[in-house]
Design a protein around this motif. Sequence first.
Motif, PDB file in Angstrom:
ATOM      1  N   GLU A  66       0.918  -1.053   0.184  1.00  0.00           N
ATOM      2  CA  GLU A  66      -0.326   0.121   0.111  1.00  0.00           C
ATOM      3  C   GLU A  66       0.810   1.414  -0.213  1.00  0.00           C
ATOM      4  OE1 GLU A  66      -2.696   0.718  -0.504  1.00  0.00           O
ATOM      5  OE2 GLU A  66      -4.056  -1.312   0.479  1.00  0.00           O
ATOM      6  N   THR A  67       1.858   1.634   0.345  1.00  0.00           N
ATOM      7  CA  THR A  67       3.379   2.538   0.997  1.00  0.00           C
ATOM      8  C   THR A  67       3.518   2.581  -0.256  1.00  0.00           C
ATOM      9  OG1 THR A  67       3.238   2.224   3.229  1.00  0.00           O
ATOM     10  CG2 THR A  67       5.163   3.167   2.048  1.00  0.00           C
ATOM     11  N   MET A  68       3.652   1.389  -1.415  1.00  0.00           N
ATOM     12  CA  MET A  68       4.231   1.569  -2.781  1.00  0.00           C
ATOM     13  C   MET A  68       3.979   2.421  -3.816  1.00  0.00           C
ATOM     14  SD  MET A  68       6.045  -1.301  -4.716  1.00  0.00           S
ATOM     15  CE  MET A  68       4.410  -1.817  -5.148  1.00  0.00           C
ATOM     16  N   LEU A  69       2.299   1.604  -3.404  1.00  0.00           N
ATOM     17  CA  LEU A  69       1.336   2.247  -4.697  1.00  0.00           C
ATOM     18  C   LEU A  69       0.855   3.485  -4.088  1.00  0.00           C
ATOM     19  CD1 LEU A  69      -0.363   0.751  -6.621  1.00  0.00           C
ATOM     20  CD2 LEU A  69      -1.993   0.496  -5.229  1.00  0.00           C
ATOM     21  N   LYS A  70       0.320   3.821  -3.282  1.00  0.00           N
ATOM     22  CA  LYS A  70       1.218   5.384  -2.960  1.00  0.00           C
ATOM     23  C   LYS A  70       1.859   6.607  -3.618  1.00  0.00           C
ATOM     24  CE  LYS A  70      -0.939   9.359   0.398  1.00  0.00           C
ATOM     25  NZ  LYS A  70       0.547   9.958  -0.747  1.00  0.00           N
ATOM     26  N   LEU A  71       3.585   5.756  -3.342  1.00  0.00           N
ATOM     27  CA  LEU A  71       4.162   6.412  -3.732  1.00  0.00           C
ATOM     28  C   LEU A  71       4.315   6.068  -5.736  1.00  0.00           C
ATOM     29  CD1 LEU A  71       6.757   5.265  -1.684  1.00  0.00           C
ATOM     30  CD2 LEU A  71       5.038   7.443  -1.411  1.00  0.00           C
ATOM     31  N   VAL A  72       4.019   5.520  -6.028  1.00  0.00           N
ATOM     32  CA  VAL A  72       3.772   5.138  -7.836  1.00  0.00           C
ATOM     33  C   VAL A  72       2.663   5.691  -8.550  1.00  0.00           C
ATOM     34  CG1 VAL A  72       5.493   2.890  -7.463  1.00  0.00           C
ATOM     35  CG2 VAL A  72       2.930   2.588  -8.058  1.00  0.00           C
ATOM     36  N   ALA A  73       1.514   5.641  -7.232  1.00  0.00           N
ATOM     37  CA  ALA A  73       0.197   6.824  -8.337  1.00  0.00           C
ATOM     38  C   ALA A  73       0.701   7.992  -8.277  1.00  0.00           C
ATOM     39  CB  ALA A  73      -0.739   6.226  -6.840  1.00  0.00           C
ATOM     40  N   ASP A  74       0.864   8.079  -7.537  1.00  0.00           N
ATOM     41  CA  ASP A  74       1.286   9.587  -7.044  1.00  0.00           C
ATOM     42  C   ASP A  74       2.307  10.384  -8.093  1.00  0.00           C
ATOM     43  OD1 ASP A  74      -0.479   9.906  -5.002  1.00  0.00           O
ATOM     44  OD2 ASP A  74       1.246  10.382  -3.107  1.00  0.00           O
ATOM     45  N   TYR A  75       3.343   8.967  -8.174  1.00  0.00           N
ATOM     46  CA  TYR A  75       4.564   9.791  -9.658  1.00  0.00           C
ATOM     47  C   TYR A  75       3.797   9.873 -10.847  1.00  0.00           C
ATOM     48  CZ  TYR A  75       7.847   9.254 -12.658  1.00  0.00           C
ATOM     49  OH  TYR A  75       8.653   9.386 -13.461  1.00  0.00           O
ATOM     50  N   TRP A  76       3.092   9.135 -11.098  1.00  0.00           N
ATOM     51  CA  TRP A  76       2.480   8.970 -12.376  1.00  0.00           C
ATOM     52  C   TRP A  76       0.962   9.106 -12.664  1.00  0.00           C
ATOM     53  CZ3 TRP A  76       4.401   3.511 -11.523  1.00  0.00           C
ATOM     54  CH2 TRP A  76       5.294   3.004 -13.134  1.00  0.00           C
ATOM     55  N   VAL A 174      12.445  -0.119 -10.193  1.00  0.00           N
ATOM     56  CA  VAL A 174      12.156   1.693  -9.163  1.00  0.00           C
ATOM     57  C   VAL A 174      11.166   1.295  -8.151  1.00  0.00           C
ATOM     58  CG1 VAL A 174      12.160   3.927  -9.470  1.00  0.00           C
ATOM     59  CG2 VAL A 174      13.760   2.945 -11.187  1.00  0.00           C
ATOM     60  N   GLY A 175      10.065   0.998  -8.076  1.00  0.00           N
ATOM     61  CA  GLY A 175       9.350   1.170  -7.495  1.00  0.00           C
ATOM     62  C   GLY A 175       9.188  -0.489  -6.313  1.00  0.00           C
ATOM     63  N   LYS A 176       9.930  -1.132  -6.512  1.00  0.00           N
ATOM     64  CA  LYS A 176       9.630  -1.947  -5.458  1.00  0.00           C
ATOM     65  C   LYS A 176      10.852  -1.681  -4.668  1.00  0.00           C
ATOM     66  CE  LYS A 176      13.529  -5.608  -6.458  1.00  0.00           C
ATOM     67  NZ  LYS A 176      13.480  -6.971  -6.888  1.00  0.00           N
ATOM     68  N   ARG A 240      11.772  15.711 -17.790  1.00  0.00           N
ATOM     69  CA  ARG A 240      11.276  14.540 -18.984  1.00  0.00           C
ATOM     70  C   ARG A 240      11.364  13.370 -19.155  1.00  0.00           C
ATOM     71  NH1 ARG A 240      15.734  16.812 -24.476  1.00  0.00           N
ATOM     72  NH2 ARG A 240      15.229  19.292 -23.663  1.00  0.00           N
ATOM     73  N   PHE A 241      11.848  12.820 -18.011  1.00  0.00           N
ATOM     74  CA  PHE A 241      11.602  11.547 -17.448  1.00  0.00           C
ATOM     75  C   PHE A 241       9.891  10.885 -17.612  1.00  0.00           C
ATOM     76  CE2 PHE A 241      12.259   7.896 -15.151  1.00  0.00           C
ATOM     77  CZ  PHE A 241      12.633   6.095 -16.520  1.00  0.00           C
ATOM     78  N   LYS A 242       9.395  11.245 -17.002  1.00  0.00           N
ATOM     79  CA  LYS A 242       7.796  11.320 -16.298  1.00  0.00           C
ATOM     80  C   LYS A 242       6.910  11.107 -17.660  1.00  0.00           C
ATOM     81  CE  LYS A 242       4.053  12.103 -13.096  1.00  0.00           C
ATOM     82  NZ  LYS A 242       4.027  13.311 -11.996  1.00  0.00           N
ATOM     83  N   PRO A 243       7.199  12.961 -18.500  1.00  0.00           N
ATOM     84  CA  PRO A 243       6.223  12.421 -19.120  1.00  0.00           C
ATOM     85  C   PRO A 243       6.468  11.416 -20.705  1.00  0.00           C
ATOM     86  CG  PRO A 243       7.012  14.833 -18.599  1.00  0.00           C
ATOM     87  CD  PRO A 243       7.721  13.963 -17.901  1.00  0.00           C
ATOM     88  N   LEU A 244       7.725  10.916 -20.881  1.00  0.00           N
ATOM     89  CA  LEU A 244       8.674  10.221 -21.335  1.00  0.00           C
ATOM     90  C   LEU A 244       7.496   8.847 -21.263  1.00  0.00           C
ATOM     91  CD1 LEU A 244       9.416   8.082 -23.832  1.00  0.00           C
ATOM     92  CD2 LEU A 244      12.009   8.416 -22.120  1.00  0.00           C
ATOM     93  N   GLY A 245       7.912   8.521 -19.843  1.00  0.00           N
ATOM     94  CA  GLY A 245       7.098   7.065 -19.627  1.00  0.00           C
ATOM     95  C   GLY A 245       5.566   7.266 -19.211  1.00  0.00           C
ATOM     96  N   LEU A 246       5.058   8.187 -19.217  1.00  0.00           N
ATOM     97  CA  LEU A 246       3.322   8.291 -19.622  1.00  0.00           C
ATOM     98  C   LEU A 246       3.118   7.988 -21.243  1.00  0.00           C
ATOM     99  CD1 LEU A 246       2.051  11.289 -17.484  1.00  0.00           C
ATOM    100  CD2 LEU A 246       1.493   8.580 -16.689  1.00  0.00           C
ATOM    101  N   ALA A 247       4.217   8.537 -22.018  1.00  0.00           N
ATOM    102  CA  ALA A 247       3.925   8.330 -23.537  1.00  0.00           C
ATOM    103  C   ALA A 247       4.225   6.993 -23.496  1.00  0.00           C
ATOM    104  CB  ALA A 247       4.738   9.493 -24.325  1.00  0.00           C
ATOM    105  N   LEU A 248       4.718   6.861 -23.540  1.00  0.00           N
ATOM    106  CA  LEU A 248       5.193   5.119 -22.945  1.00  0.00           C
ATOM    107  C   LEU A 248       4.027   3.965 -22.426  1.00  0.00           C
ATOM    108  CD1 LEU A 248       9.164   4.682 -22.534  1.00  0.00           C
ATOM    109  CD2 LEU A 248       8.708   4.702 -24.570  1.00  0.00           C
TER     110      LEU A 248
END
Length: 421
Positions: A66-76, A174-176, A240-248
């Motif tokens: 749950e802690t990890m998921l909150k962090l990745v959901a906030d990131y993306w 990274v997420g784990k 640039r990395f976050k927009p790149l990831g969302l596009a991928l």
Amino acid sequence: MMRESIVLHLRRPCLFGILASLLLPLFVPAHVSAQDAKVQLYQSRNFQLMTDLSKDEADELLEELETMLKLVADYWGRRNRKPIRMFVFDDFDNWPQEQIAKLSPDGLRSVRTGGGLTITQVRGFVGGPKIDSNAIVYAVSDHKTPQHEAIHAYCGINFGSTGPVWYSEGMAEVGKYFRAGERGVNASENVINYLQSQEPKSLGAIVNNPLEQTGDSWQNYAWRWVLCHMLGANKNYSARFKPLGLALLADRKVSFDSVYGAQAEEIEFEYNLFLKDMEPGYRCDLCSWDWKTKFRLLSERTTAFSKIRADSGWQASKAKVFAGDTYSLKTEKEWTLSKEGPLLSAAGDENGNGQLIGIIFDDYKLSEPFEIGGNETFTVPTSGELFLRCQDKWGELADNKGVIDVRIGLIEKGERSENSR
């Protein structure tokens, strides 16, 4: 350890319904006999966990997930829409054969080889961010495999894709390792030792290798992790990395080269430096290279002034220096190597900790670091741009405090080649 992610794009609703009808009942609480009591269903807000772990171990895993998921959901920037269903195995002998028979042969095969598999069923894209999908995770209980596979499941449910292999597996790694409130390297000692014992894999071999595939080897996963971690944390590339990831993740026509091609030399330099200096706690954001500061030639009438932070990596002195020249050094103020540590000058302590040190950058190559300390004069081992930092372990910079003002002047020129005069 083999970790995999399979995304099934199902175009016939009836087939999706059949799969759902077979898989979903496995997560419905039911009476468990004494013989089968070791396999239980545990639930949290975002996870349904079927496992033979003890209750305390299962609760701890759910809290970490749950802690990890909150962090990745906030990131993306996308909230998880559906529960992530997981089969996590500690010991196959604890699982009844009639239950094993109902599970995915591919998932079981991955678990038996010591890894995991995420199966995502995508029924269709409703429009915008709305995706009709489900994900089932199979994972061993150790090596943080459940966390890795949960990232795949989150992406499959909320994006309908996990992206190309280098991004999919790199970001799952990274997420784990995500920990609340921590931004430093948390990779295992085994991974760090492996990466630093090998010749660095080229960027092209990581992002453009058609032979690499999900589930290939933990060594390949390590290279994908180190690149994704650096790009996501380094101040020069994270924007640039976050927009790149969302596009991928959206399967758009974009690539690593199209986004970062103009910065290829800078990225390769910092990637290699990260590999060399990496240790637990290393902060890419604090050690981002300064590509913007202008350097100047010194004369008897001009000096270079800089403020060097104790909590950062190599920082620009603004002085272009030459081997054989003699330079003056004036430092003011003090810094500490911990919140409550003693104040230190540029000379550092009796063991050299906290002293001012230098390194020379020239055409994407670095000299060996050298001591400067609080000396009134110094020379440099080679010519180039002088960078400075506070001497401390790379993984312990974050708690340093203070700034030392540095002024460098030219005292005497040595012999130089004609093109350096």
